[in-house]
Design a protein around this motif. Structure first.
Motif, mmCIF file in Angstrom:
data_model
loop_
_atom_site.group_PDB
_atom_site.id
_atom_site.type_symbol
_atom_site.label_atom_id
_atom_site.label_comp_id
_atom_site.label_asym_id
_atom_site.label_seq_id
_atom_site.Cartn_x
_atom_site.Cartn_y
_atom_site.Cartn_z
ATOM 1 N N HIS A 1 43.064 30.718 46.511
ATOM 2 C CA HIS A 1 43.487 31.928 46.247
ATOM 3 C C HIS A 1 44.362 32.114 44.989
ATOM 4 O O HIS A 1 44.362 32.827 44.203
ATOM 5 N N ARG A 2 45.240 31.240 45.005
ATOM 6 C CA ARG A 2 46.309 31.220 44.221
ATOM 7 C C ARG A 2 45.871 30.806 42.793
ATOM 8 O O ARG A 2 46.152 31.538 41.844
ATOM 9 N N GLN B 1 44.292 33.689 40.968
ATOM 10 C CA GLN B 1 45.084 34.685 40.458
ATOM 11 C C GLN B 1 45.281 34.416 38.834
ATOM 12 O O GLN B 1 46.186 35.268 38.356
ATOM 13 N N TYR B 2 45.234 33.178 38.412
ATOM 14 C CA TYR B 2 45.228 32.913 37.020
ATOM 15 C C TYR B 2 44.162 32.799 36.026
ATOM 16 O O TYR B 2 43.132 32.259 36.972
#
Length: 258
Positions: free
Chosen positions: A115-116, A119-120
């Motif tokens: 998920h992290r 985000q990028y």
């Protein structure tokens, strides 16, 4: 706080004035570099940190991570977080020292970082992991002693502070792990017994700042000091012996202590 700052400065002086300081520094820096080059993919860094929950030694854990990489290496399919997660969903518990709960925890950790990464844009997984490890928010949650509410790894049950710190250091963060050897080294350097791992971590990171060294390298030096059982440190000169009479100059030098 003033007493602790003085003790930290004194401990840094003791380490810097060891007869073999340069060799210890070189060994620590080489060890950190070797570990960093060995780790590679972000997914396997997360996997390695999770495996430590088993209670196995770091050497056994790294050996398992290497075995996993060798077993599933594919030139056409990198070991990304989604691919490693998919592999672990179908493989058995043997990749987790036979511990099914450890397998579940690892899957949750990988899911959090997946998920992290999402985000990028156009940032590789290893860099996303490093940014998390060194991020202001991550450091703030730990400094405030509420890491278990940190929105990435803090919400994964069973992943405690030493494991969080291991993951941060392995990911390239400027931090260290509050291990028993680090505790013993600080005790030998004259620190009072820290109340908990948070306090131990704060003291060790402060010492790294006084040594003007990256925290992982300072951590390796402290581990070496503990392994060697070193207790005989050079003693810094007393303040009264090093003070310069102010009468000759009419006062302290500009920029000096008031």
């Amino acid at each position: 706080m003033v007493v602790l700052a003085d003790r930290t400065a004194e401990a840094a002086w003791k380490i810097r004035n060891l007869a073999d300081y340069d060799q210890r520094l070189e060994n620590a820096a080489r060890r950190v570099d070797e570990l960093d080059r060995e780790r590679g993919e972000a997914a396997l860094i997360v996997y390695e940190a999770a495996l430590l929950k088993s209670g196995r030694s770091p050497e056994e854990v790294r050996a398992m991570a290497r075995k996993f990489r060798e077993a599933f290496h594919d030139d056409e399919e990198p070991l990304t977080i989604p691919r490693v997660s998919a592999i672990m969903n179908v493989e058995g518990d043997e990749w987790f020292f036979g511990d099914h709960e450890l397998r579940v925890m690892t899957g949750r950790l990988l899911g959090q970082f997946q998920h992290r990464v999402a985000q990028y844009n156009y940032v590789n997984e290893r860099e996303v992991l490093r940014r998390w490890a060194d991020g202001y928010d991550t450091r703030l949650f730990i400094r405030r002693r509420i890491y278990d509410t940190e929105p990435v790894v803090g919400v994964v049950a069973g992943f405690d502070l030493p494991l969080v710190q291991y993951l941060r250091a392995a990911a390239g963060g400027n931090t260290l792990v509050p291990t028993p050897p680090v505790r013993r080294a600080l005790d030998a350097l004259g620190f009072d017994e820290p109340g908990d791992d948070y306090e131990l971590l704060a003291r060790a990171e402060s010492l790294a700042l006084h040594l003007d060294l990256p925290a992982p390298i300072a951590g390796e030096m402290l581990e070496d000091i503990a392994r060697d059982g070193l207790t005989d440190f050079p003693e810094p000169p007393s303040q009264t012996a090093t003070e310069q009479p102010e009468a000759a100059s009419g006062g302290p030098e500009p920029g000096g202590e008031n």
